[in-house]
Write an enzyme that holds these catalytic residues in place. Structure first.
Site, PDB file in Angstrom:
ATOM      1  CG  HIS A  69      -2.119   0.797   1.160  1.00 21.41           C
ATOM      2  ND1 HIS A  69      -2.113   2.164   0.965  1.00 21.41           N
ATOM      3  CD2 HIS A  69      -3.423   0.445   1.254  1.00 21.41           C
ATOM      4  CE1 HIS A  69      -3.357   2.594   0.943  1.00 21.41           C
ATOM      5  NE2 HIS A  69      -4.164   1.594   1.106  1.00 21.41           N
ATOM      6  N   GLY A 113       0.574  -5.221   1.896  1.00 24.71           N
ATOM      7  CA  GLY A 113      -0.622  -5.542   1.120  1.00 24.71           C
ATOM      8  C   GLY A 113      -0.303  -6.145  -0.232  1.00 24.71           C
ATOM      9  CE1 TYR A 143      -2.949  -5.837   4.930  1.00 29.59           C
ATOM     10  CE2 TYR A 143      -4.527  -7.606   4.751  1.00 29.59           C
ATOM     11  CZ  TYR A 143      -3.647  -6.724   4.155  1.00 29.59           C
ATOM     12  OH  TYR A 143      -3.468  -6.757   2.793  1.00 29.59           O
TER      13      TYR A 143
HETATM   14  O1  YXS Z   1      12.359   8.837   0.092  1.00 31.00           O
HETATM   15  P1  YXS Z   1      11.743   8.687  -1.273  1.00 31.00           P
HETATM   16  O2  YXS Z   1      10.803   9.789  -1.660  1.00 31.00           O
HETATM   17  O3  YXS Z   1      12.746   8.317  -2.341  1.00 31.00           O
HETATM   18  O4  YXS Z   1      10.746   7.392  -1.183  1.00 31.00           O
HETATM   19  C1  YXS Z   1      11.299   6.157  -0.826  1.00 31.00           C
HETATM   20  C2  YXS Z   1      10.258   5.459   0.034  1.00 31.00           C
HETATM   21  O5  YXS Z   1       9.599   6.328   0.936  1.00 31.00           O
HETATM   22  C3  YXS Z   1       9.285   5.009  -1.040  1.00 31.00           C
HETATM   23  N1  YXS Z   1       8.477   3.901  -0.563  1.00 31.00           N
HETATM   24  C4  YXS Z   1       7.159   3.963  -0.384  1.00 31.00           C
HETATM   25  N2  YXS Z   1       6.290   4.986  -0.557  1.00 31.00           N
HETATM   26  C5  YXS Z   1       4.993   4.735  -0.265  1.00 31.00           C
HETATM   27  N3  YXS Z   1       4.529   3.543   0.160  1.00 31.00           N
HETATM   28  C6  YXS Z   1       5.377   2.497   0.341  1.00 31.00           C
HETATM   29  N4  YXS Z   1       4.885   1.323   0.736  1.00 31.00           N
HETATM   30  C7  YXS Z   1       6.756   2.691   0.068  1.00 31.00           C
HETATM   31  N5  YXS Z   1       7.875   1.910   0.149  1.00 31.00           N
HETATM   32  C8  YXS Z   1       8.900   2.665  -0.238  1.00 31.00           C
HETATM   33  O6  YXS Z   1      10.089   4.580  -2.129  1.00 31.00           O
HETATM   34  C9  YXS Z   1      11.332   5.315  -2.111  1.00 31.00           C
HETATM   35  C10 YXS Z   1      12.464   4.301  -2.118  1.00 31.00           C
HETATM   36  O7  YXS Z   1      12.338   3.616  -0.874  1.00 31.00           O
HETATM   37  P2  YXS Z   1      13.668   3.112  -0.141  1.00 31.00           P
HETATM   38  O8  YXS Z   1      14.665   4.200  -0.143  1.00 31.00           O
HETATM   39  O9  YXS Z   1      13.263   2.520   1.154  1.00 31.00           O
HETATM   40  O10 YXS Z   1      14.137   1.959  -1.147  1.00 31.00           O
HETATM   41  P3  YXS Z   1      14.900   0.614  -0.773  1.00 31.00           P
HETATM   42  O11 YXS Z   1      15.203  -0.037  -2.073  1.00 31.00           O
HETATM   43  O12 YXS Z   1      15.984   0.900   0.197  1.00 31.00           O
HETATM   44  O13 YXS Z   1      13.844  -0.262   0.026  1.00 31.00           O
HETATM   45  C11 YXS Z   1      12.691  -0.690  -0.656  1.00 31.00           C
HETATM   46  C12 YXS Z   1      11.723  -1.281   0.394  1.00 31.00           C
HETATM   47  C13 YXS Z   1      10.414  -1.626  -0.316  1.00 31.00           C
HETATM   48  C14 YXS Z   1      12.368  -2.524   1.054  1.00 31.00           C
HETATM   49  C15 YXS Z   1      11.474  -0.205   1.474  1.00 31.00           C
HETATM   50  O14 YXS Z   1      11.103   1.008   0.828  1.00 31.00           O
HETATM   51  C16 YXS Z   1      10.388  -0.595   2.423  1.00 31.00           C
HETATM   52  O15 YXS Z   1      10.592  -1.403   3.357  1.00 31.00           O
HETATM   53  N6  YXS Z   1       9.159  -0.030   2.151  1.00 31.00           N
HETATM   54  C17 YXS Z   1       8.013  -0.291   3.021  1.00 31.00           C
HETATM   55  C18 YXS Z   1       7.467  -1.690   2.769  1.00 31.00           C
HETATM   56  C19 YXS Z   1       6.203  -1.914   3.632  1.00 31.00           C
HETATM   57  O16 YXS Z   1       6.303  -2.100   4.853  1.00 31.00           O
HETATM   58  N7  YXS Z   1       5.065  -1.815   3.006  1.00 31.00           N
HETATM   59  C20 YXS Z   1       3.736  -1.937   3.651  1.00 31.00           C
HETATM   60  C21 YXS Z   1       2.929  -0.690   3.310  1.00 31.00           C
HETATM   61  S1  YXS Z   1       1.363  -0.691   4.198  1.00 31.00           S
HETATM   62  C22 YXS Z   1       0.570  -2.033   3.490  1.00 31.00           C
HETATM   63  O17 YXS Z   1       0.929  -2.535   2.466  1.00 31.00           O
HETATM   64  C23 YXS Z   1      -0.601  -2.612   4.190  1.00 31.00           C
HETATM   65  C24 YXS Z   1      -1.613  -1.615   4.552  1.00 31.00           C
HETATM   66  S2  YXS Z   1      -0.058  -3.539   5.582  1.00 31.00           S
HETATM   67  O18 YXS Z   1       1.150  -2.900   6.047  1.00 31.00           O
HETATM   68  O19 YXS Z   1      -1.088  -3.477   6.551  1.00 31.00           O
HETATM   69  O20 YXS Z   1       0.219  -4.842   5.101  1.00 31.00           O
END
Ligand code: YXS
Length: 264
Positions: A69, A113, A143
């Site tokens: 998400h 998600g 969730y």
């Molecule tokens: O700082 P900038 O502007 O470059 O942005 C960064 C991150 O903020 C952005 N970004 C995201 N933006 C919005 N939503 C996200 N889910 C998201 N994930 C990342 O992308 C730019 C690059 O991220 P960065 O620097 O961390 O890249 P990386 O290659 O070091 O790491 C990639 C990830 C995906 C491993 C890391 O960004 C990460 O752990 N992201 C969050 C993953 C996560 O926990 N997603 C769950 C979102 S909530 C959801 O899906 C459900 C509601 S739930 O959680 O309930 O299951």
């Protein structure tokens, strides 16, 4: 007939009976409303072109299949973040309701998600180095009920609990042992393996695909839930999304720091 169409955040290609939807939304394919709208539009295109098997993938060589998400689109004003009309929920239903089999072809890491999006597909074929992480607990997000049920439909209770409680990536091999992932192949074999399976499926009856997919969906959702139980679950979720921890989880993510959860 071969056709390619580019939308803002996805590219679709159809080649006779097989269609491919490639997520192309920046480096992490965050499931923003724009991306979800494009996925839904692409699925409609697949239906209108009577595609018999849909492959959902990230761009070849992707490090991140999808970061889940779009955290920046999660409400922080005491509103339920995962209601029926939330984009993530719409994408899951679109895939579940699509009449043809949808294969998730996964390389890179899958987060939050996006795991549910992949698991809502009918088959999952993953590269050996693909990983999957359920992260609501990492962000303090409650969730929602159908999302939790979707996890339980494909993975056992203990695996879902470990993935949610620990919020750590799990390997494709681990999920294959639990039946969540159908096949794990070397990344270089992922595309030819998936296309070969899609072609085999496309040679069988699309009518049977459609009715069996709907039968299994109806059976999978056949869970009696009395109103009081439903209200209890809603109250539990409200407790979380009204909490300081929920605000802290999102704030910490955006400030790129570890959250400090206080359990309230
Ligand atoms: O700082 P900038 O502007 O470059 O942005 C960064 C991150 O903020 C952005 N970004 C995201 N933006 C919005 N939503 C996200 N889910 C998201 N994930 C990342 O992308 C730019 C690059 O991220 P960065 O620097 O961390 O890249 P990386 O290659 O070091 O790491 C990639 C990830 C995906 C491993 C890391 O960004 C990460 O752990 N992201 C969050 C993953 C996560 O926990 N997603 C769950 C979102 S909530 C959801 O899906 C459900 C509601 S739930 O959680 O309930 O299951």
């Amino acid at each position: 007939m071969h056709s390619t169409r580019s939308l803002a955040t996805v590219v679709t290609t159809t080649d006779g009976s097989i269609g491919t939807i490639t997520l192309q939304h920046g480096p992490v394919n965050a499931l923003s409303k724009q991306l979800i709208d494009d996925i839904c539009a692409a699925m409609e295109q697949m239906d209108s072109e009577a595609v018999q098997v849909v492959i959902l993938r990230a761009a070849p060589g992707a490090k991140v299949f999808s970061a889940g998400h779009d955290v920046r689109e999660l409400p922080t004003n005491g509103r339920d973040p995962l209601t029926y009309n939330d984009p993530l929920r719409q994408a899951v239903r679109t895939i579940e309701n699509h009449p043809a089999p949808v294969i998730a072809m996964v390389e890179g890491s899958v987060w939050g998600g996006a795991c549910e999006l992949v698991m809502s597909c009918d088959l999952v074929i993953a590269a050996k180095d693909a990983t999957f992480a359920l992260t609501p607990a990492k962000l303090g997000i409650p969730y929602n009920l159908s999302g939790t049920l979707n996890f339980l439909k494909v993975a056992g209770m203990h695996l879902v609990k470990e993935m949610v409680f620990a919020a750590q990536p799990v390997t494709a091999d681990r999920l294959a042992i639990s039946g969540v992932v159908n096949h794990v192949v070397p990344r270089g074999q992922l595309e030819p393996f998936t296309l070969a399976l899609a072609r085999r499926i496309a040679e069988t009856s699309p009518l049977v695909h459609r009715i069996v997919k709907e039968e299994l969906r109806v059976l999978g959702n056949a869970h009696p839930l009395n109103p009081e139980a439903y209200e209890r679950i809603q109250a539990l979720r409200r407790e979380v999304y009204d909490s300081n921890d929920y605000q802290e989880g999102i704030k910490a993510f955006l400030e790129k720091r570890k959250p400090v959860f206080r359990g309230k």
